[in-house]
Enzyme design. Sequence first.
Site, PDB file in Angstrom:
ATOM      1  N   THR A 292       0.837  -1.206   0.000  1.00  0.00           N
ATOM      2  CA  THR A 292       0.000   0.000   0.000  1.00  0.00           C
ATOM      3  C   THR A 292       0.872   1.257   0.000  1.00  0.00           C
ATOM      4  O   THR A 292       0.643   2.185  -0.785  1.00  0.00           O
ATOM      5  CB  THR A 292      -0.933  -0.009   1.235  1.00  0.00           C
ATOM      6  OG1 THR A 292      -1.761  -1.168   1.139  1.00  0.00           O
ATOM      7  CG2 THR A 292      -1.792   1.235   1.309  1.00  0.00           C
TER       8      THR A 292
ATOM      9  N   SER B 293       5.576  -6.722  -1.765  1.00  0.00           N
ATOM     10  CA  SER B 293       5.150  -6.833  -0.368  1.00  0.00           C
ATOM     11  C   SER B 293       5.509  -8.229   0.147  1.00  0.00           C
ATOM     12  O   SER B 293       5.330  -9.215  -0.570  1.00  0.00           O
ATOM     13  CB  SER B 293       3.636  -6.619  -0.286  1.00  0.00           C
ATOM     14  OG  SER B 293       3.175  -6.835   1.017  1.00  0.00           O
ATOM     15  N   ALA B 294       5.990  -8.311   1.399  1.00  0.00           N
ATOM     16  CA  ALA B 294       6.514  -9.590   1.894  1.00  0.00           C
ATOM     17  C   ALA B 294       5.442 -10.585   2.349  1.00  0.00           C
ATOM     18  O   ALA B 294       5.646 -11.798   2.260  1.00  0.00           O
ATOM     19  CB  ALA B 294       7.481  -9.331   3.050  1.00  0.00           C
TER      20      ALA B 294
ATOM     21  N   CYS C 236      -8.313  -7.898   0.850  1.00  0.00           N
ATOM     22  CA  CYS C 236      -7.703  -6.945   1.779  1.00  0.00           C
ATOM     23  C   CYS C 236      -8.610  -5.741   1.979  1.00  0.00           C
ATOM     24  O   CYS C 236      -8.335  -4.889   2.787  1.00  0.00           O
ATOM     25  CB  CYS C 236      -6.304  -6.525   1.344  1.00  0.00           C
ATOM     26  SG  CYS C 236      -5.826  -7.015  -0.262  1.00  0.00           S
TER      27      CYS C 236
HETATM   28  N1  PLP Z   1      -1.385  -4.618  -4.364  1.00  0.00           N
HETATM   29  C1  PLP Z   1      -1.968  -5.810  -4.555  1.00  0.00           C
HETATM   30  C2  PLP Z   1      -2.129  -6.332  -5.951  1.00  0.00           C
HETATM   31  C3  PLP Z   1      -2.417  -6.551  -3.466  1.00  0.00           C
HETATM   32  O1  PLP Z   1      -2.998  -7.737  -3.669  1.00  0.00           O
HETATM   33  C4  PLP Z   1      -2.266  -6.024  -2.166  1.00  0.00           C
HETATM   34  C5  PLP Z   1      -2.790  -6.758  -0.990  1.00  0.00           C
HETATM   35  O2  PLP Z   1      -3.598  -7.621  -1.109  1.00  0.00           O
HETATM   36  C6  PLP Z   1      -1.627  -4.780  -2.017  1.00  0.00           C
HETATM   37  C7  PLP Z   1      -1.204  -4.110  -3.149  1.00  0.00           C
HETATM   38  C8  PLP Z   1      -1.412  -4.161  -0.677  1.00  0.00           C
HETATM   39  O3  PLP Z   1      -0.270  -4.710  -0.071  1.00  0.00           O
HETATM   40  P1  PLP Z   1      -0.035  -4.573   1.506  1.00  0.00           P
HETATM   41  O4  PLP Z   1      -1.049  -5.449   2.168  1.00  0.00           O
HETATM   42  O5  PLP Z   1       1.374  -5.030   1.717  1.00  0.00           O
HETATM   43  O6  PLP Z   1      -0.215  -3.131   1.848  1.00  0.00           O
END
Ligand code: PLP
Length: 384
Positions: A75, A201-202, A328
């Site tokens: 994010t 993202s980890a 998410c």
């Molecule tokens: N981008 C994509 C394609 C995702 O699937 C996600 C989370 O599901 C994110 C960004 C966000 O990542 P984070 O949870 O590390 O903030």
Amino acid sequence: MTERSVIYLDNAATSPIREEVLNAMTQAMRSDYFNPSALYAPSAEISAEIRRIRSEICAALHAPEGEMYFTSGGTESNNTALFCTRKPKGSRIIVGMGEHDSVYAPANELKARGYDVRFVPIMRDGTIDAREFENLLDESVSLISVMHASNETGGINDIAALVKLAKKRAPKCVFHSDGVQAAGKIPVNLRALGVDMYSVSAHKIHGPKGIGALFIKKGVSAKPLLFGGGQEKGMRSGTENFPSIAAMREAIRIYIENEYATNYSKISKYRELFKARLTEIVSDIEIITPTHNSVPNILTVAFKDVRGEVLLHSLENYGIYVGIGSACSSHHESRFKSLLGLDDRHRDGVVRFSFSEENDLSEIDFVVDCIKRELEILTKYRRI
Ligand code: PLP
């Protein structure tokens, strides 16, 4: 929460941390607690280690010359990419319509701030419509953001082709790609893709939550999102999260360097058997994930005459956890399903199954039988 036997099929939402990754993290928390910016020797060592990890991640992703900045996750990486590149006021920004909310919401904010934001329609498999994309390109385009793999369908965009097109028609544009669902699932070669920025993202690859990175190619002009002590070469202030950085290194090492090929074939085999069994046992389903052009770990399906969310909760009673697309951000209705062009009877029945190498083939029959049983009950009530 107490542990119970579960079949976890929502790995695209997040994935359980691996033992080796957890060990790397706790080791760093216990012994390497020094502030990397302090002046004594142990801090300098941690600082040097962070530099090494940065270049290892760049190497794993075959990055061209540039910088890998650690962030709090996908994010933040996406927000930084969208808000922090230098772009003339009112210039055109192109974003895929099926992007994750961490790109889509910043794009809407940029629109509210006066930029000419254009959303490219997506196709049934979740990838963007390349012809529509091409039609939006002109010299006024300052920024483009198109995800590498869709979190909703697993469909893979042909980023290299889109970059080539974009650079020809909009030579000054900065091309960002959200690689959160691609890195660690398919080989990623940033040099070959040609992107200017790439987010990872980890926690999608058995790493910890709250750590990610944004690659910015040399020559791309960007200012920070967070100001403060000037860490990360001034691009992202805040004391470096060394335990998570060390854990992310381990997660990436395991996936990309060592076990990628084995994992890939194991997960795709699981998916193909799952899909075959599901289509054999359950009638009237629409498979949304493309067979070939997709990451191996996602299978998105639309069931008929049932709400995905209701089926999700029914399966939960058996200890089976699945996703309904935008997991998410499942607190609000997925805008995605309306983009897929499904008929009325399938539109609400979208369910995303996402696997990892921790899943076992022996689960498949049980899961599919549970789905069949629950669908019979749910659709019977619907007809009454
Ligand atoms: N981008 C994509 C394609 C995702 O699937 C996600 C989370 O599901 C994110 C960004 C966000 O990542 P984070 O949870 O590390 O903030």
